[in-house]
Design a protein around this motif. Sequence first.
Motif, PDB file in Angstrom:
ATOM      1  N   ARG A   1      55.292  23.452  32.410  1.00 39.53           N
ATOM      2  CA  ARG A   1      54.018  24.173  32.519  1.00 39.53           C
ATOM      3  C   ARG A   1      53.792  24.632  33.957  1.00 39.53           C
ATOM      4  O   ARG A   1      53.327  25.751  34.204  1.00 39.53           O
ATOM      5  CB  ARG A   1      52.880  23.269  32.058  1.00 39.53           C
ATOM      6  N   ASP A   2      54.120  23.755  34.934  1.00 38.20           N
ATOM      7  CA  ASP A   2      53.968  24.127  36.342  1.00 38.20           C
ATOM      8  C   ASP A   2      54.856  25.313  36.690  1.00 38.20           C
ATOM      9  O   ASP A   2      54.458  26.210  37.432  1.00 38.20           O
ATOM     10  CB  ASP A   2      54.320  22.940  37.248  1.00 38.20           C
ATOM     11  N   ARG A   3      56.103  25.308  36.163  1.00 35.17           N
ATOM     12  CA  ARG A   3      57.040  26.380  36.489  1.00 35.17           C
ATOM     13  C   ARG A   3      56.565  27.714  35.931  1.00 35.17           C
ATOM     14  O   ARG A   3      56.891  28.771  36.452  1.00 35.17           O
ATOM     15  CB  ARG A   3      58.431  26.044  35.946  1.00 35.17           C
ATOM     16  N   LEU A   4      55.760  27.677  34.831  1.00 30.46           N
ATOM     17  CA  LEU A   4      55.295  28.906  34.210  1.00 30.46           C
ATOM     18  C   LEU A   4      53.856  29.243  34.591  1.00 30.46           C
ATOM     19  O   LEU A   4      53.278  30.181  34.049  1.00 30.46           O
ATOM     20  CB  LEU A   4      55.412  28.784  32.686  1.00 30.46           C
ATOM     21  N   ASP A   5      53.249  28.473  35.490  1.00 29.53           N
ATOM     22  CA  ASP A   5      51.900  28.769  35.927  1.00 29.53           C
ATOM     23  C   ASP A   5      51.867  30.160  36.567  1.00 29.53           C
ATOM     24  O   ASP A   5      52.645  30.455  37.484  1.00 29.53           O
ATOM     25  CB  ASP A   5      51.445  27.719  36.949  1.00 29.53           C
ATOM     26  N   PRO A   6      50.975  31.056  36.080  1.00 28.62           N
ATOM     27  CA  PRO A   6      50.967  32.436  36.571  1.00 28.62           C
ATOM     28  C   PRO A   6      50.831  32.550  38.081  1.00 28.62           C
ATOM     29  O   PRO A   6      51.501  33.373  38.718  1.00 28.62           O
ATOM     30  CB  PRO A   6      49.758  33.053  35.843  1.00 28.62           C
ATOM     31  N   GLU A   7      49.967  31.725  38.687  1.00 29.27           N
ATOM     32  CA  GLU A   7      49.782  31.804  40.137  1.00 29.27           C
ATOM     33  C   GLU A   7      51.040  31.355  40.871  1.00 29.27           C
ATOM     34  O   GLU A   7      51.437  31.947  41.881  1.00 29.27           O
ATOM     35  CB  GLU A   7      48.584  30.949  40.553  1.00 29.27           C
ATOM     36  N   ARG A   8      51.668  30.309  40.349  1.00 26.41           N
ATOM     37  CA  ARG A   8      52.890  29.824  40.991  1.00 26.41           C
ATOM     38  C   ARG A   8      54.002  30.869  40.860  1.00 26.41           C
ATOM     39  O   ARG A   8      54.742  31.130  41.801  1.00 26.41           O
ATOM     40  CB  ARG A   8      53.331  28.496  40.367  1.00 26.41           C
ATOM     41  N   LEU A   9      54.102  31.487  39.667  1.00 24.52           N
ATOM     42  CA  LEU A   9      55.122  32.521  39.472  1.00 24.52           C
ATOM     43  C   LEU A   9      54.877  33.723  40.378  1.00 24.52           C
ATOM     44  O   LEU A   9      55.807  34.318  40.916  1.00 24.52           O
ATOM     45  CB  LEU A   9      55.148  32.965  38.009  1.00 24.52           C
ATOM     46  N   ALA A  10      53.614  34.092  40.549  1.00 21.99           N
ATOM     47  CA  ALA A  10      53.291  35.250  41.382  1.00 21.99           C
ATOM     48  C   ALA A  10      53.695  35.026  42.831  1.00 21.99           C
ATOM     49  O   ALA A  10      54.019  35.983  43.557  1.00 21.99           O
ATOM     50  CB  ALA A  10      51.795  35.553  41.283  1.00 21.99           C
ATOM     51  N   ALA A  11      53.685  33.755  43.265  1.00 26.11           N
ATOM     52  CA  ALA A  11      54.035  33.451  44.656  1.00 26.11           C
ATOM     53  C   ALA A  11      55.540  33.396  44.882  1.00 26.11           C
ATOM     54  O   ALA A  11      55.993  33.337  46.030  1.00 26.11           O
ATOM     55  CB  ALA A  11      53.398  32.119  45.056  1.00 26.11           C
ATOM     56  N   MET A  12      56.294  33.405  43.798  1.00 27.10           N
ATOM     57  CA  MET A  12      57.753  33.319  43.915  1.00 27.10           C
ATOM     58  C   MET A  12      58.360  34.697  44.138  1.00 27.10           C
ATOM     59  O   MET A  12      57.769  35.726  43.792  1.00 27.10           O
ATOM     60  CB  MET A  12      58.356  32.722  42.636  1.00 27.10           C
ATOM     61  N   SER A  13      59.560  34.699  44.698  1.00 29.52           N
ATOM     62  CA  SER A  13      60.334  35.932  44.764  1.00 29.52           C
ATOM     63  C   SER A  13      60.860  36.236  43.366  1.00 29.52           C
ATOM     64  O   SER A  13      60.823  35.386  42.471  1.00 29.52           O
ATOM     65  CB  SER A  13      61.507  35.781  45.734  1.00 29.52           C
ATOM     66  N   LYS A  14      61.349  37.464  43.169  1.00 31.97           N
ATOM     67  CA  LYS A  14      61.891  37.844  41.868  1.00 31.97           C
ATOM     68  C   LYS A  14      63.030  36.913  41.473  1.00 31.97           C
ATOM     69  O   LYS A  14      63.112  36.470  40.314  1.00 31.97           O
ATOM     70  CB  LYS A  14      62.383  39.289  41.897  1.00 31.97           C
ATOM     71  N   ALA A  15      63.922  36.607  42.424  1.00 35.95           N
ATOM     72  CA  ALA A  15      65.063  35.736  42.123  1.00 35.95           C
ATOM     73  C   ALA A  15      64.596  34.341  41.729  1.00 35.95           C
ATOM     74  O   ALA A  15      65.133  33.721  40.808  1.00 35.95           O
ATOM     75  CB  ALA A  15      65.993  35.654  43.337  1.00 35.95           C
ATOM     76  N   GLU A  16      63.541  33.834  42.410  1.00 31.93           N
ATOM     77  CA  GLU A  16      63.030  32.499  42.079  1.00 31.93           C
ATOM     78  C   GLU A  16      62.380  32.487  40.695  1.00 31.93           C
ATOM     79  O   GLU A  16      62.499  31.503  39.962  1.00 31.93           O
ATOM     80  CB  GLU A  16      62.021  32.062  43.143  1.00 31.93           C
ATOM     81  N   ARG A  17      61.679  33.582  40.328  1.00 29.71           N
ATOM     82  CA  ARG A  17      61.065  33.657  38.996  1.00 29.71           C
ATOM     83  C   ARG A  17      62.137  33.643  37.906  1.00 29.71           C
ATOM     84  O   ARG A  17      62.003  32.961  36.891  1.00 29.71           O
ATOM     85  CB  ARG A  17      60.212  34.920  38.875  1.00 29.71           C
ATOM     86  N   VAL A  18      63.218  34.408  38.127  1.00 32.47           N
ATOM     87  CA  VAL A  18      64.297  34.445  37.153  1.00 32.47           C
ATOM     88  C   VAL A  18      64.903  33.054  36.983  1.00 32.47           C
ATOM     89  O   VAL A  18      65.139  32.585  35.863  1.00 32.47           O
ATOM     90  CB  VAL A  18      65.384  35.461  37.568  1.00 32.47           C
ATOM     91  N   ALA A  19      65.146  32.373  38.112  1.00 31.62           N
ATOM     92  CA  ALA A  19      65.739  31.036  38.056  1.00 31.62           C
ATOM     93  C   ALA A  19      64.804  30.052  37.349  1.00 31.62           C
ATOM     94  O   ALA A  19      65.240  29.213  36.563  1.00 31.62           O
ATOM     95  CB  ALA A  19      66.059  30.548  39.465  1.00 31.62           C
ATOM     96  N   ALA A  20      63.475  30.152  37.621  1.00 33.24           N
ATOM     97  CA  ALA A  20      62.515  29.242  36.998  1.00 33.24           C
ATOM     98  C   ALA A  20      62.440  29.465  35.494  1.00 33.24           C
ATOM     99  O   ALA A  20      62.420  28.509  34.708  1.00 33.24           O
ATOM    100  CB  ALA A  20      61.135  29.438  37.625  1.00 33.24           C
ATOM    101  N   LEU A  21      62.383  30.725  35.077  1.00 29.79           N
ATOM    102  CA  LEU A  21      62.324  31.033  33.651  1.00 29.79           C
ATOM    103  C   LEU A  21      63.597  30.604  32.936  1.00 29.79           C
ATOM    104  O   LEU A  21      63.565  30.080  31.827  1.00 29.79           O
ATOM    105  CB  LEU A  21      62.081  32.533  33.451  1.00 29.79           C
ATOM    106  N   ARG A  22      64.756  30.828  33.591  1.00 32.62           N
ATOM    107  CA  ARG A  22      66.025  30.405  32.995  1.00 32.62           C
ATOM    108  C   ARG A  22      66.047  28.885  32.820  1.00 32.62           C
ATOM    109  O   ARG A  22      66.524  28.368  31.813  1.00 32.62           O
ATOM    110  CB  ARG A  22      67.189  30.854  33.875  1.00 32.62           C
ATOM    111  N   ASP A  23      65.505  28.174  33.809  1.00 23.55           N
ATOM    112  CA  ASP A  23      65.499  26.720  33.749  1.00 23.55           C
ATOM    113  C   ASP A  23      64.658  26.234  32.579  1.00 23.55           C
ATOM    114  O   ASP A  23      65.009  25.289  31.882  1.00 23.55           O
ATOM    115  CB  ASP A  23      64.957  26.162  35.070  1.00 23.55           C
ATOM    116  N   VAL A  24      63.515  26.893  32.333  1.00 16.65           N
ATOM    117  CA  VAL A  24      62.655  26.515  31.215  1.00 16.65           C
ATOM    118  C   VAL A  24      63.335  26.794  29.887  1.00 16.65           C
ATOM    119  O   VAL A  24      63.318  25.968  28.968  1.00 16.65           O
ATOM    120  CB  VAL A  24      61.308  27.275  31.290  1.00 16.65           C
ATOM    121  N   ILE A  25      63.971  27.966  29.775  1.00 17.99           N
ATOM    122  CA  ILE A  25      64.663  28.325  28.532  1.00 17.99           C
ATOM    123  C   ILE A  25      65.752  27.314  28.221  1.00 17.99           C
ATOM    124  O   ILE A  25      65.948  26.914  27.069  1.00 17.99           O
ATOM    125  CB  ILE A  25      65.244  29.747  28.643  1.00 17.99           C
ATOM    126  N   ASP A  26      66.481  26.895  29.266  1.00 13.99           N
ATOM    127  CA  ASP A  26      67.577  25.936  29.056  1.00 13.99           C
ATOM    128  C   ASP A  26      67.083  24.608  28.500  1.00 13.99           C
ATOM    129  O   ASP A  26      67.860  23.853  27.904  1.00 13.99           O
ATOM    130  CB  ASP A  26      68.316  25.687  30.384  1.00 13.99           C
TER     131      ASP A  26
END
Length: 244
Positions: free
Chosen positions: A4-29
Amino acid sequence: MSARDRLDPERLAAMSKAERVAALRDVIDRVPGPALARTPVLAVPAALGPIFPDGGLAKGSTVTYAGSSTVLLGLLAAVTADGSWAALVGGGRRGLLAFHEMGGDLERLAVIRDPGQDPLGVVAALTDGIDLIVLDHRVDIPPARARTLAGRVRTQKAVLLVAGQDWPHPDLRIRSHLAGAHGLGAGRGRLRGLAVEVATQDRTGRVREVAAVLDGVGGRTGWTAADEGRGTAAQSPVTDQRTG
């Protein structure tokens, strides 16, 4: 950090594009329950498995390799020890003793030292019955022919691993280098193991790294994971350079 923390909109907005991709991939896995059909793979040494996106060499893929002969022979050994067939096209400098000591099955390895005037034609023919074809021979690679051969590899569910030179748009890049030796002191001792650092880079640019040790027990050599690195995104590209 929870999913839930990794998908928090504010946290995602503060990430770079590469970090968002890595975070979303980690959740999917980590999503439980039935997933997409697992990609069939060829075996790799267990210590190196975490750096392969599918846990092994994905069937139907084209891969480039640069680095130590030790890792290349280890991949060949793992594939044949698991009951699959492999071919080494070229590779005059590669020693098969290490392949055998790592558990490779010589009866499942075809060696074509001199592929003649058309190495790519030899590779195409081998895809009919060979699971892993290692092209270790310098050759001109016209883009159109590379696309045709990559398509044939996909259709035949083989794996083409090109060693020591680049290939247009490979599915995976692998590089390795020797990081040290174990057992040697100041001018004395016996070599007991080699430390190797291995990295992969997939089509998305994600790099995965692992440190492994190759050591010998009872006349055989095997791989042990020394330190598995976590996958990251948008790191510097893995480049193919022959290092011996």
